[in-house]
Scaffold this active site. Structure first.
Site, PDB file in Angstrom:
ATOM      1  N   PRO A 127       0.790  -1.234   0.000  1.00  0.00           N
ATOM      2  CA  PRO A 127       0.000   0.000   0.000  1.00  0.00           C
ATOM      3  C   PRO A 127       0.824   1.287   0.000  1.00  0.00           C
ATOM      4  CG  PRO A 127      -0.135  -1.105   2.125  1.00  0.00           C
ATOM      5  CD  PRO A 127       0.538  -2.051   1.184  1.00  0.00           C
ATOM      6  N   ASN A 128       0.278   2.240  -0.696  1.00  0.00           N
ATOM      7  CA  ASN A 128       0.802   3.617  -0.802  1.00  0.00           C
ATOM      8  C   ASN A 128       2.023   3.734  -1.706  1.00  0.00           C
ATOM      9  OD1 ASN A 128      -1.120   4.835   1.089  1.00  0.00           O
ATOM     10  ND2 ASN A 128      -0.090   3.580   2.612  1.00  0.00           N
ATOM     11  N   ARG A 148       5.109  10.829  -2.502  1.00  0.00           N
ATOM     12  CA  ARG A 148       4.858  10.583  -1.089  1.00  0.00           C
ATOM     13  C   ARG A 148       6.153  10.753  -0.297  1.00  0.00           C
ATOM     14  NH1 ARG A 148       4.950   4.435   1.040  1.00  0.00           N
ATOM     15  NH2 ARG A 148       4.161   4.828   3.125  1.00  0.00           N
ATOM     16  N   TYR A 192      11.358   8.589   0.819  1.00  0.00           N
ATOM     17  CA  TYR A 192      11.290   7.551  -0.214  1.00  0.00           C
ATOM     18  C   TYR A 192      11.910   7.971  -1.554  1.00  0.00           C
ATOM     19  CZ  TYR A 192       8.111   5.442   3.176  1.00  0.00           C
ATOM     20  OH  TYR A 192       7.576   4.899   4.318  1.00  0.00           O
ATOM     21  N   ASN A 211       8.119  -5.697  -1.481  1.00  0.00           N
ATOM     22  CA  ASN A 211       8.081  -4.591  -0.535  1.00  0.00           C
ATOM     23  C   ASN A 211       6.635  -4.533  -0.027  1.00  0.00           C
ATOM     24  OD1 ASN A 211       8.015  -2.297   0.959  1.00  0.00           O
ATOM     25  ND2 ASN A 211       9.018  -0.992  -0.573  1.00  0.00           N
ATOM     26  N   ALA A 268       3.369  -1.109   4.512  1.00  0.00           N
ATOM     27  CA  ALA A 268       2.850  -1.188   5.889  1.00  0.00           C
ATOM     28  C   ALA A 268       2.392  -2.602   6.267  1.00  0.00           C
ATOM     29  CB  ALA A 268       1.716  -0.192   6.074  1.00  0.00           C
ATOM     30  N   GLU A 316      12.872  -9.545   0.881  1.00  0.00           N
ATOM     31  CA  GLU A 316      12.062  -8.426   1.388  1.00  0.00           C
ATOM     32  C   GLU A 316      12.843  -7.129   1.165  1.00  0.00           C
ATOM     33  OE1 GLU A 316      11.231  -9.005   5.549  1.00  0.00           O
ATOM     34  OE2 GLU A 316      10.566  -6.927   5.844  1.00  0.00           O
ATOM     35  N   HIS A 359      12.835  -2.827   1.586  1.00  0.00           N
ATOM     36  CA  HIS A 359      12.291  -1.552   2.058  1.00  0.00           C
ATOM     37  C   HIS A 359      13.168  -0.432   1.526  1.00  0.00           C
ATOM     38  CE1 HIS A 359       9.534  -3.656   4.560  1.00  0.00           C
ATOM     39  NE2 HIS A 359      10.529  -4.410   4.972  1.00  0.00           N
ATOM     40  N   ARG A 397      13.736   4.243  11.929  1.00  0.00           N
ATOM     41  CA  ARG A 397      12.456   4.972  12.001  1.00  0.00           C
ATOM     42  C   ARG A 397      11.667   4.557  13.252  1.00  0.00           C
ATOM     43  NH1 ARG A 397       9.615   4.707   6.359  1.00  0.00           N
ATOM     44  NH2 ARG A 397       8.408   6.379   7.353  1.00  0.00           N
TER      45      ARG A 397
HETATM   46  C1  DQA Z   1       8.475   0.791   3.425  1.00  0.00           C
HETATM   47  C2  DQA Z   1       8.614   1.003   4.934  1.00  0.00           C
HETATM   48  C3  DQA Z   1       7.296   0.742   5.637  1.00  0.00           C
HETATM   49  O1  DQA Z   1       7.443   0.930   7.046  1.00  0.00           O
HETATM   50  C4  DQA Z   1       6.242   1.717   5.139  1.00  0.00           C
HETATM   51  O2  DQA Z   1       4.992   1.421   5.730  1.00  0.00           O
HETATM   52  C5  DQA Z   1       6.145   1.760   3.659  1.00  0.00           C
HETATM   53  C6  DQA Z   1       7.350   1.641   2.844  1.00  0.00           C
HETATM   54  C7  DQA Z   1       9.761   1.169   2.662  1.00  0.00           C
HETATM   55  O3  DQA Z   1       9.852   0.820   1.500  1.00  0.00           O
HETATM   56  O4  DQA Z   1      10.652   1.826   3.226  1.00  0.00           O
HETATM   57  O5  DQA Z   1       5.075   2.016   3.119  1.00  0.00           O
HETATM   58  O6  DQA Z   1       8.214  -0.568   3.176  1.00  0.00           O
END
Ligand code: DQA
Length: 148
Positions: free
Chosen positions: A11-12, A19, A24, A75, A78, A99, A101, A108
């Site tokens: 998501p997002n 964003r 990011y 990825n 959340a 995985e 990020h 964080r």
């Molecule tokens: C994320 C880190 C997560 O904590 C966050 O909720 C994201 C992006 C990252 O790519 O750094 O949406 O996965």
């Protein structure tokens, strides 16, 4: 042996580039997809690339990957920190899972330090920006070559 890698985004991440760019960066998902496809061609891998804001779609794509893929780069955004369902789906997948990020989640908020997905992942890349996706793909290529 399959040479297909699923690259899945939670998501997002459709808002990548817009964003919180201080966290990011400025690259978009389309940029990430383009770079992954270019690298995959070099590595002689095929790529399925998806993003969704819906947990069930991520799970359905993992189920699809079970039948066809030699690896998953994910990825989960959340869902990383919340989703036993994504973990359970990944636990049904028999090939390497990396995985990714974009940000360094360990630098964080504390709630980002916990990852359900890490209980399954064969490797975790965090804080390398969008380059993390390419590192993940390279690792899948290496593990596949090793018979992983
Ligand atoms: C994320 C880190 C997560 O904590 C966050 O909720 C994201 C992006 C990252 O790519 O750094 O949406 O996965």
């Amino acid at each position: 042996m399959s040479r297909l890698v699923y690259i899945l985004n939670g998501p997002n991440l459709n808002l990548l580039g817009k964003r919180q760019p201080h966290i990011y960066g400025h690259e978009t998902m389309a940029d990430v997809e383009r770079d992954c496809r270019a690298l995959a061609a070099e590595l002689k891998l095929d790529v399925v690339f998806h993003q969704s804001n819906r947990e069930y779609e991520i799970i359905d794509w993992i189920h699809e990957a079970r039948e066809t893929a030699c690896g998953i780069v994910i990825n989960p955004a959340a869902f990383t920190h919340t989703s036993v369902a994504v973990l359970d789906a990944l636990n049904t997948f028999d090939h390497p899972v990396i995985e990714v990020h974009i940000s360094n989640v360990h630098k964080r908020e504390e709630f980002r330090h916990k990852s359900f997905v890490s209980l399954r992942a064969d490797g975790v890349i965090a804080g390398c920006g969008t380059l993390g996706y390419q590192l993940g793909l390279r690792r899948i290529a290496q593990l596949v070559a090793l018979g992983g």
